[in-house]
Design an enzyme around this catalytic site. Structure first.
Site, PDB file in Angstrom:
ATOM      1  N   LYS A 182       0.833  -1.181   0.000  1.00  0.00           N
ATOM      2  CA  LYS A 182       0.000   0.000   0.000  1.00  0.00           C
ATOM      3  C   LYS A 182       0.884   1.254   0.000  1.00  0.00           C
ATOM      4  CE  LYS A 182      -1.516   1.936   3.884  1.00  0.00           C
ATOM      5  NZ  LYS A 182      -0.564   2.613   4.772  1.00  0.00           N
ATOM      6  N   ASP A 211      -2.577  -5.562   2.533  1.00  0.00           N
ATOM      7  CA  ASP A 211      -3.051  -4.682   3.590  1.00  0.00           C
ATOM      8  C   ASP A 211      -2.699  -5.462   4.847  1.00  0.00           C
ATOM      9  OD1 ASP A 211      -4.614  -3.724   5.747  1.00  0.00           O
ATOM     10  OD2 ASP A 211      -5.947  -2.741   4.325  1.00  0.00           O
ATOM     11  N   HIS A 212      -1.641  -5.045   5.546  1.00  0.00           N
ATOM     12  CA  HIS A 212      -1.113  -5.943   6.590  1.00  0.00           C
ATOM     13  C   HIS A 212      -2.130  -6.189   7.701  1.00  0.00           C
ATOM     14  CE1 HIS A 212       0.010  -2.204   8.695  1.00  0.00           C
ATOM     15  NE2 HIS A 212       0.074  -2.927   9.789  1.00  0.00           N
ATOM     16  N   LYS A 216      -3.351  -9.879  10.297  1.00  0.00           N
ATOM     17  CA  LYS A 216      -3.347  -9.965  11.769  1.00  0.00           C
ATOM     18  C   LYS A 216      -4.320 -11.058  12.197  1.00  0.00           C
ATOM     19  CE  LYS A 216      -2.280  -5.026  12.436  1.00  0.00           C
ATOM     20  NZ  LYS A 216      -1.063  -4.844  13.206  1.00  0.00           N
ATOM     21  N   GLU A 250      -2.899   5.218  17.426  1.00  0.00           N
ATOM     22  CA  GLU A 250      -1.450   5.020  17.568  1.00  0.00           C
ATOM     23  C   GLU A 250      -0.877   6.049  18.530  1.00  0.00           C
ATOM     24  OE1 GLU A 250       0.695   3.666  13.885  1.00  0.00           O
ATOM     25  OE2 GLU A 250      -0.699   5.106  13.013  1.00  0.00           O
ATOM     26  N   ASP A 269      -3.836   7.144   4.722  1.00  0.00           N
ATOM     27  CA  ASP A 269      -2.851   6.227   5.295  1.00  0.00           C
ATOM     28  C   ASP A 269      -3.520   5.060   6.025  1.00  0.00           C
ATOM     29  OD1 ASP A 269      -0.120   5.539   5.944  1.00  0.00           O
ATOM     30  OD2 ASP A 269      -0.514   6.210   7.996  1.00  0.00           O
ATOM     31  N   HIS A 274      -6.791   0.048   5.861  1.00  0.00           N
ATOM     32  CA  HIS A 274      -6.907  -0.847   7.019  1.00  0.00           C
ATOM     33  C   HIS A 274      -8.301  -0.766   7.660  1.00  0.00           C
ATOM     34  CE1 HIS A 274      -2.686  -1.089   6.449  1.00  0.00           C
ATOM     35  NE2 HIS A 274      -2.342  -0.038   7.147  1.00  0.00           N
TER      36      HIS A 274
HETATM   37  C1  BG6 Z   1       0.798   1.613   8.042  1.00  0.00           C
HETATM   38  C2  BG6 Z   1       0.777   3.104   8.039  1.00  0.00           C
HETATM   39  O1  BG6 Z   1       0.092   1.104   6.952  1.00  0.00           O
HETATM   40  O2  BG6 Z   1       0.200   1.133   9.249  1.00  0.00           O
HETATM   41  C3  BG6 Z   1       1.513   3.657   9.247  1.00  0.00           C
HETATM   42  O3  BG6 Z   1       1.382   3.596   6.850  1.00  0.00           O
HETATM   43  C4  BG6 Z   1       0.937   3.067  10.505  1.00  0.00           C
HETATM   44  O4  BG6 Z   1       1.427   5.081   9.283  1.00  0.00           O
HETATM   45  C5  BG6 Z   1       0.881   1.559  10.424  1.00  0.00           C
HETATM   46  O5  BG6 Z   1       1.761   3.482  11.595  1.00  0.00           O
HETATM   47  C6  BG6 Z   1       0.125   0.992  11.613  1.00  0.00           C
HETATM   48  O6  BG6 Z   1       0.253  -0.391  11.629  1.00  0.00           O
HETATM   49  P1  BG6 Z   1       0.067  -1.202  12.979  1.00  0.00           P
HETATM   50  O7  BG6 Z   1       0.157  -2.621  12.564  1.00  0.00           O
HETATM   51  O8  BG6 Z   1       1.157  -0.740  13.906  1.00  0.00           O
HETATM   52  O9  BG6 Z   1      -1.289  -0.808  13.515  1.00  0.00           O
END
Ligand code: BG6
Length: 523
Positions: A182, A211-212, A216, A250, A269, A274
């Protein structure tokens, strides 16, 4: 603790088997292939991708006939790349520093090709390396390309792969797939243009958009919770649900990514990908099977039912914020405008919240409140399903503290499910209080979830696209946020910075819910 990664059943120190894991088959071996990481000198490769590959190997999920090729602009030899990746595994691997003899064997499968992303000669060298891998490592002509470069070069890389005869249509045998990091585009038009470029070479079925969040473990469990239980589905609708709140909060700031973030902002972002993916999973209809396209059909349907936000409704349905200086975990941190590579008068939002409606039978008029921001009070992500109030109260004064029921799917840092319901306080009188019933994956199943990248890379190597976003859903998500992006771009936020680092976010976000007679769950 005797833990054999990838084994069927784990035993504790006394040799006792965790009954919840009995009979689980986690040995899903990936197919032989060469995997090429474009952008191999970048942070993601060091922090996530190579440690993920190493742990897949450690867990016996990666076959031995695998080649891993880093491709980047920096001039490095194979050995220098191996040394750098050794250091990366030592620092970032979840299983601790690299272990011998496994590392030595793994390192022999690591190679490096240096070149510009639009240099045909560099792609010829890449092709030679891949063909050598087929001969020496038994990678069988299978190729997995991973684009973890800035999006501006995605199109160039795809075109060069095709010029070098490395696309799926050029192959006599084996397969080629491409993983795209992404963001997939920076707005609707650029996403469509990128899609056109990518699909000139790779058919949709070869494209794995990452989309990581989808990798999860608790996100994958949303489907299990909904569709492997009979008790939730009957109440999972407008009749019983008052609203759904999805939060990705975050505590970090932009972590040296000011340049990227300035042209992105929280809506692009986090929300467009997500958080909207979480919405799709919690709101979709049951798929007819867990097959990739059955799941993705349902996700697309629900996203295409998102009610478009009219330009003049944007201010009523959204809130944006930008953090000023403040305290996070007791430490002073600078405001967004003071971060490196950020315009001191930046109009970029570091927090956004949006109220969506899904226009279908199940969800008509149920608000879905989405929010995500940086430098908030705590780091956590969750989906909370808040149920309607009781239709009739029978307990008089003793029931004054009755709360509405809430089911929370906890995604991180805690991973689990919690249900808030009402119970009688022990004693002679009928006093009712709210209590919580909690399930935690770690203690429940006695395992630590693998990081998302391990799951996703392993799936792509097996050709399982279930946890990757299909183009129609990406396009629907861009369509949903476009009116907001347009409005926010054309109007300067006069109140920025409007929340303190370490706080709950901007007051305008609270006002969004107060106007509806509701409030956010506390961050
Ligand atoms: C990323 C964003 O895709 O996801 C970052 O570009 C963000 O800005 C991150 O910090 C958050 O991932 P996670 O897994 O820590 O919630």
């Amino acid at each position: 603790m005797s833990v054999q990664l990838g084994s069927l059943v784990r035993a504790d120190g006394n040799g006792a088997v965790n009954p919840l894991r009995a009979g689980l088959d986690s040995s899903r071996i990936a197919e032989p292939c060469s995997i090429v990481f474009f952008g191999a000198s970048g942070d993601l490769t060091k922090r996530m991708l190579i440690p993920a590959m190493y742990n897949l190997r450690l867990g016996d999920i990666l076959p031995t006939n695998v080649g891993i090729v880093g491709f980047s602009r920096s001039a490095l030899s194979d050995d220098q790349f191996r040394d750098q990746m050794h250091a990366a595994v030592d620092q970032f691997s979840r299983s601790g520093p690299a272990k011998e003899p496994l590392w030595g064997d793994f390192a022999q499968r690591l190679f490096y090709v240096s070149g510009e992303f639009d240099d045909p000669e560099a792609f010829k060298r890449l092709r030679a390396r891949l063909e050598q891998n087929d001969r020496n490592l038994g990678t069988q002509g299978n190729r997995l390309y991973y684009l973890s470069t800035p999006p501006s070069v995605f199109g160039k890389i795809v075109a060069q792969l095709s010029n070098a005869g490395l696309g799926p249509k050029d192959q006599a045998h084996g397969w080629s797939r491409i993983i795209v990091e992404k963001p997939f585009g920076t707005d609707l038009d650029s996403a469509r243009a990128l899609q056109a470029e990518v699909t000139k070479v790779f058919d949709e079925k070869h494209v794995y958009r990452i989309d990581h969040y989808l990798g999860k473990e608790p996100v994958q469990d949303i489907m299990a919770l909904r569709f492997a239980n009979v008790i939730f589905e009957p109440i999972w609708n407008r009749r019983y649900v008052d609203c759904i709140q999805i939060t990705a909060a975050e505590t970090v700031g932009v972590e040296g990514r000011g340049g990227y973030y300035e042209s992105s902002g929280a809506l692009r972002d986090m929300i467009q990908n997500h958080v909207i993916n979480l919405l799709a999973l919690v709101a979709m209809e049951p798929p007819i099977s867990p097959a990739a396209d059955h799941v993705r059909d349902e996700k697309f349907k629900v996203l295409s039912a998102l009610r478009p936000i009219a330009p003049d409704q944007v201010s009523k349905c959204t809130a944006r914020g930008q953090y000023g200086p403040g305290l996070v975990d007791g430490h002073p941190v600078p405001g967004y405008r003071e971060e490196p590579s950020v315009d001191p008068n930046s109009n970029t939002e570091t927090y956004s919240s949006v109220k969506f409606f899904i226009d279908n039978w199940r969800w008509a008029d149920v608000p879905f409140y989405l929010r995500s921001g940086k430098r908030l009070a705590h780091k956590y992500s969750e989906i909370a399903v808040l149920f309607r109030p009781l239709p009739h109260r029978i307990f008089g004064e003793g029931g004054e503290q009755i709360e509405t029921n809430t089911l929370v799917m906890k995604i991180q840092p805690e991973e689990g499910v919690s249900l808030r319901f009402n119970a009688k306080v022990p004693g002679p009188r009928m006093h009712i209080r709210s209590v919580t019933m909690d399930f935690n994956y770690g203690s429940g199943f006695g395992v630590v979830s693998a990081p998302a990248y391990e799951r996703l890379i392993g799936d792509a190597m097996r050709g399982d696209a279930t946890l990757f976003t299909r183009w129609d859903a990406v396009e629907a998500a861009w369509l949903a946020v476009t009116p907001i992006l347009n409005r926010w771009q054309s109007t300067t936020a006069t109140d920025f910075p409007n929340y303190l680092a370490g706080s709950q976010g901007p007051q305008s976000a609270d006002a969004l819910l107060v106007a509806d007679g509701r409030e956010w769950r506390r961050i």
